[in-house]
Design an enzyme around this catalytic site. Structure first.
Site, mmCIF file in Angstrom:
data_model
loop_
_atom_site.group_PDB
_atom_site.id
_atom_site.type_symbol
_atom_site.label_atom_id
_atom_site.label_comp_id
_atom_site.label_asym_id
_atom_site.label_seq_id
_atom_site.Cartn_x
_atom_site.Cartn_y
_atom_site.Cartn_z
ATOM 1 N N HIS A 190 31.448 32.592 39.592
ATOM 2 C CA HIS A 190 31.661 32.162 40.969
ATOM 3 C C HIS A 190 32.531 30.912 41.031
ATOM 4 O O HIS A 190 33.201 30.677 42.025
ATOM 5 C CB HIS A 190 30.327 31.996 41.688
ATOM 6 C CG HIS A 190 29.709 33.328 41.933
ATOM 7 N ND1 HIS A 190 28.860 33.910 41.034
ATOM 8 C CD2 HIS A 190 29.917 34.242 42.917
ATOM 9 C CE1 HIS A 190 28.548 35.114 41.473
ATOM 10 N NE2 HIS A 190 29.172 35.343 42.608
ATOM 11 N N ARG A 297 30.569 35.216 51.695
ATOM 12 C CA ARG A 297 29.470 34.898 50.770
ATOM 13 C C ARG A 297 28.751 33.654 51.276
ATOM 14 O O ARG A 297 29.200 32.536 51.030
ATOM 15 C CB ARG A 297 30.027 34.622 49.371
ATOM 16 C CG ARG A 297 30.619 35.813 48.638
ATOM 17 C CD ARG A 297 31.141 35.338 47.288
ATOM 18 N NE ARG A 297 31.390 36.407 46.349
ATOM 19 C CZ ARG A 297 32.595 36.931 46.126
ATOM 20 N NH1 ARG A 297 33.650 36.505 46.789
ATOM 21 N NH2 ARG A 297 32.744 37.875 45.213
ATOM 22 N N ARG A 333 27.350 38.379 54.450
ATOM 23 C CA ARG A 333 26.386 38.833 53.444
ATOM 24 C C ARG A 333 25.191 37.894 53.429
ATOM 25 O O ARG A 333 25.371 36.667 53.439
ATOM 26 C CB ARG A 333 27.044 38.853 52.054
ATOM 27 C CG ARG A 333 26.109 39.417 51.007
ATOM 28 C CD ARG A 333 26.800 39.662 49.696
ATOM 29 N NE ARG A 333 27.054 38.416 48.992
ATOM 30 C CZ ARG A 333 27.653 38.361 47.800
ATOM 31 N NH1 ARG A 333 28.078 39.469 47.220
ATOM 32 N NH2 ARG A 333 27.843 37.206 47.205
ATOM 33 N N GLU A 433 25.883 47.580 43.855
ATOM 34 C CA GLU A 433 26.250 46.833 42.647
ATOM 35 C C GLU A 433 25.198 46.986 41.557
ATOM 36 O O GLU A 433 25.394 46.556 40.430
ATOM 37 C CB GLU A 433 26.516 45.355 42.967
ATOM 38 C CG GLU A 433 25.470 44.691 43.831
ATOM 39 C CD GLU A 433 25.861 43.286 44.288
ATOM 40 O OE1 GLU A 433 26.842 42.722 43.766
ATOM 41 O OE2 GLU A 433 25.159 42.758 45.157
ATOM 42 N N ASN A 456 32.034 43.591 40.590
ATOM 43 C CA ASN A 456 31.810 42.520 39.600
ATOM 44 C C ASN A 456 30.443 42.694 38.940
ATOM 45 O O ASN A 456 30.306 42.628 37.722
ATOM 46 C CB ASN A 456 31.838 41.138 40.260
ATOM 47 C CG ASN A 456 33.129 40.885 41.009
ATOM 48 O OD1 ASN A 456 34.119 41.552 40.754
ATOM 49 N ND2 ASN A 456 33.118 39.943 41.932
ATOM 50 N N ASP A 457 29.434 42.917 39.784
ATOM 51 C CA ASP A 457 28.095 43.104 39.231
ATOM 52 C C ASP A 457 27.887 44.529 38.739
ATOM 53 O O ASP A 457 27.248 44.739 37.712
ATOM 54 C CB ASP A 457 27.033 42.739 40.278
ATOM 55 C CG ASP A 457 26.796 41.242 40.323
ATOM 56 O OD1 ASP A 457 26.658 40.646 39.233
ATOM 57 O OD2 ASP A 457 26.777 40.658 41.413
ATOM 58 N N ARG A 467 28.885 39.192 33.102
ATOM 59 C CA ARG A 467 30.195 38.896 33.706
ATOM 60 C C ARG A 467 30.683 37.485 33.395
ATOM 61 O O ARG A 467 31.858 37.191 33.556
ATOM 62 C CB ARG A 467 30.144 39.120 35.220
ATOM 63 C CG ARG A 467 29.222 38.179 35.951
ATOM 64 C CD ARG A 467 28.963 38.606 37.390
ATOM 65 N NE ARG A 467 29.864 37.986 38.338
ATOM 66 C CZ ARG A 467 29.791 38.159 39.654
ATOM 67 N NH1 ARG A 467 28.881 38.965 40.179
ATOM 68 N NH2 ARG A 467 30.606 37.555 40.461
ATOM 69 N N CYS A 504 34.549 45.460 47.293
ATOM 70 C CA CYS A 504 34.784 44.033 47.539
ATOM 71 C C CYS A 504 34.745 43.200 46.258
ATOM 72 O O CYS A 504 34.812 41.987 46.306
ATOM 73 C CB CYS A 504 33.800 43.494 48.573
ATOM 74 S SG CYS A 504 32.103 43.542 48.009
HETATM 75 C C1 PEP Z 1 30.384 41.781 43.290
HETATM 76 O O1 PEP Z 1 29.370 41.720 42.591
HETATM 77 O O2 PEP Z 1 31.367 42.516 43.039
HETATM 78 C C2 PEP Z 1 30.509 40.942 44.499
HETATM 79 C C3 PEP Z 1 31.510 41.090 45.347
HETATM 80 O O3 PEP Z 1 29.570 39.983 44.695
HETATM 81 P P1 PEP Z 1 29.508 38.590 43.898
HETATM 82 O O4 PEP Z 1 30.784 38.470 43.098
HETATM 83 O O5 PEP Z 1 29.353 37.519 44.923
HETATM 84 O O6 PEP Z 1 28.293 38.752 43.049
HETATM 85 MG MG MG Z 2 27.577 40.776 43.305
#
Ligand code: PEP
Ligand code: MG
Length: 575
Positions: A190, A297, A333, A433, A456-457, A467, A504
């Site tokens: 993040h 977020r 979110r 996710e 991402n998750d 990650r 996303c």
């Molecule tokens: C993801 O997991 O792809 C996502 C968009 O959420 P974050 O990156 O905030 O976990």
């Molecule tokens: Mg996520």
């Protein structure tokens, strides 16, 4: 002497500046004693450093405006309080006067003493406050070792550190820091997402940086290639200036695309949403013609503050985004705290052995329903000012969606009865996710008005690859046959039930991967505004009909190399 260090590019952009090195926690300072005759001078040196840090923090406070002042002000106030804490300062005075230690070593001893007290605390939140002490001590240490002429803030500097917390980044930028190099970290963290949002060049995983770079060294960093050049020569400087000029030129070219639709060559419009973390992101998204905010977020609001924002503060923040989008949909979110977003929240999160698999996202919201209700009340009230949808993170079952919907319905009733204006409807969607949610989706799609795939998750959980783990390298990749199959499956379920599906995660922000996402059937992407025009450009080079016809070849690929080959033969031609 010139040296090249390599890391991983995490937020693109080029920076040239002097290094400011921040060594990790324990100050590595050897024991140094002073003569009795040096005590007064050493005390004076220490007090001058305290005064310099105080002035530095005051100047930073003055420079923060608007949302940043709101988000980071409390954090700075806390540091100012710590700096004035007699416990901290008189302890150091005594160590210099009585123990006859150098100011630097006294600082280290005092830090270690306080750390021992904090480590013994039962409360995880209080224990984590040692980070604030470390930051204040770090500033004092830096001030002790700078010449007076250099004590003026950090303008033009490149921070070199082990890690940087997300909440710290905006503060660093406001201080004038032009780039950041970290020895650890990952481009999916993040911190990296926020750096891209702030357009602050960031190189992570430059393992050698803390050993090789000294305070004041000149650095050139490239946030795309991940290269860090220490003491650059004339050719490095020329290359840096060329890259900066090239980036400006590209920016100008992309700007021409501002008013063009994200339309494929065969005339299909792709919906481009923006991921927004700051109010600046929202205005950029609006100016670049984003269809709406596809992911706001909210946890960044919490991370930047040392206390939990109450309903009113959240309502004002959400309303600001809704108003700035002038009638375009805003997807808010609910809190996704936990894992690497657990620091500095004012929320006492438990220490978990495996936080990515722990109490995060909707799981935390359902355990702390007081927080969820407050947040949903704020969102409901903001919906009176423009269209809003609610997105629920880390969903793994229909029960979770039903629980959130029930609480939202209660909250909406209550808020309306109190006389607040709200939207007639607030669509509720699930982040897909968690692999279980992707696989069980047909069984609970009725609880979702829309879907947003958090790749991402999803990638981290599908491939069992953290990650944020820099050593995993290519093991963490969206270009894995399993990821494509799951994505395709989610898109199919959405299509069958008439529920819009957006991606996303960061995969949506990579122009090179646009053909792949379109081939899998996606027609909505949500990405940070920094790359919105690049992705629009890539979409305009694609022929959707052709790509869909080639989807089965893509899904037959057995390895990353196979997927890359498929992509290479479909590189989008320039428009
Ligand atoms: C993801 O997991 O792809 C996502 C968009 O959420 P974050 O990156 O905030 O976990
Ligand atoms: Mg996520």
């Amino acid at each position: 002497m010139r040296q090249v260090l390599s890391g991983i590019g995490a937020a693109r952009g080029n920076a040239l500046g002097r290094a400011r090195v921040r060594q990790p926690h324990a100050l590595d300072i050897d024991e140094t004693r002073i003569e009795a005759s040096q005590i007064e001078a050493e005390l004076e040196r220490f007090h001058a450093a305290v005064a310099a840090v105080r002035a530095e923090m005051h100047a930073l406070r003055e420079r923060l405006h608007g949302v940043l002042a709101h988000e980071l002000g409390e954090f700075l106030d806390l540091h100012a309080l710590l700096l004035d804490d007699p416990e901290l300062l008189s302890g150091i005075d005594d160590l210099i006067r009585v123990g006859r230690y150098s100011a630097d070593y006294a600082l280290r001893l005092q830090r270690d003493r306080l750390a021992a007290v904090f480590e013994g605390m039962d409360d995880a939140y209080l224990r984590s406050r040692i980070d604030d002490i470390d930051q204040v001590i770090g500033r004092l240490h830096a001030a002790l070792n700078r010449h007076t002429a250099e004590l003026q803030g950090a303008s033009g500097e490149i921070l070199v550190a082990d890690t940087v917390a997300p909440a710290e980044l905006a503060q660093l930028q406001a201080q004038g820091v032009v780039g950041v190099v970290t020895a650890s970290g990952s481009p999916l963290s993040h911190t990296a997402i926020l750096a891209r949002s702030l357009q602050l060049p960031l190189v992570v995983g430059a393992a050698q940086a803390l050993q090789k770079v000294n305070d004041g060294d000149v650095l050139v960093i490239d946030g795309s290639s991940g290269l860090v050049v220490l003491e650059p020569n004339a050719e490095d400087l020329r290359a840096h200036h060329r890259r900066v000029a090239e980036a400006r030129r590209e920016q100008r070219q992309r700007n021409r695309l501002r008013r063009e639709p994200a339309r494929t060559r065969d005339g299909v419009d792709i919906k481009l949403w923006a991921n927004a973390e700051t109010v600046a992101d929202v205005s950029t998204a609006h100016a670049l013609g984003a269809a709406g905010v596809g992911l706001y977020r909210t946890e960044f609001l919490f991370l930047g503050s040392r206390t939990l924002p109450d309903e009113e503060a959240q309502f004002r923040a959400y309303r600001e985004v809704v108003l700035a989008m002038t009638g375009r949909m805003v997807t808010i979110r609910t809190l996704d705290l936990g894992a690497d977003k657990a620091d500095g929240t004012g929320l006492a999160l438990r220490d978990e052995p495996n936080p990515a698999l722990g109490l995060r996202g909707v799981r935390l919201s359902l355990v702390r329903q007081d927080l969820l209700r407050t947040q949903l009340r704020a969102i409901a009230r903001a919906s009176g000012y423009g269209p809003v949808r609610v997105l629920v993170p880390m969903v793994s079952s229909g029960e979770e969606m039903r629980a959130v919907r029930r609480i939202l319905a209660e909250v909406l009733d209550a808020v309306r009865q109190e006389g607040h204006e709200t939207a007639a409807e607030l669509p509720v969607g699930a982040m897909i996710e968690v692999p279980a949610a992707a696989l069980a989706l047909p069984g609970f799609i009725d609880t979702c008005d829309f879907l947003s795939v958090g790749t991402n998750d999803l990638v981290q959980y599908l491939l069992a690859a953290d990650r944020t783990h820099e050593a995993l390298g290519e093991l963490y990749t969206p270009l894995h046959p399993a990821v494509l199959k799951v994505l395709r499956g989610v898109v199919r379920v959405g299509q069958t039930h008439g529920k819009p599906v957006t991606v996303c995660g960061e995969i949506a922000a990579d122009p090179a991967l646009v053909p792949l996402l379109l081939a899998l059937g996606l027609t909505e992407l949500s990405l940070h505004p920094a790359t919105l025009l690049d992705v629009r450009h890539a979409i305009r080079g694609c022929d959707l009909g052709q790509l869909r016809a080639q989807a089965s070849a893509l899904l037959r690929a057995r390895s990353r190399a196979g997927i890359e080959r498929w992509l290479a033969t479909r590189a989008a031609p320039a428009t």
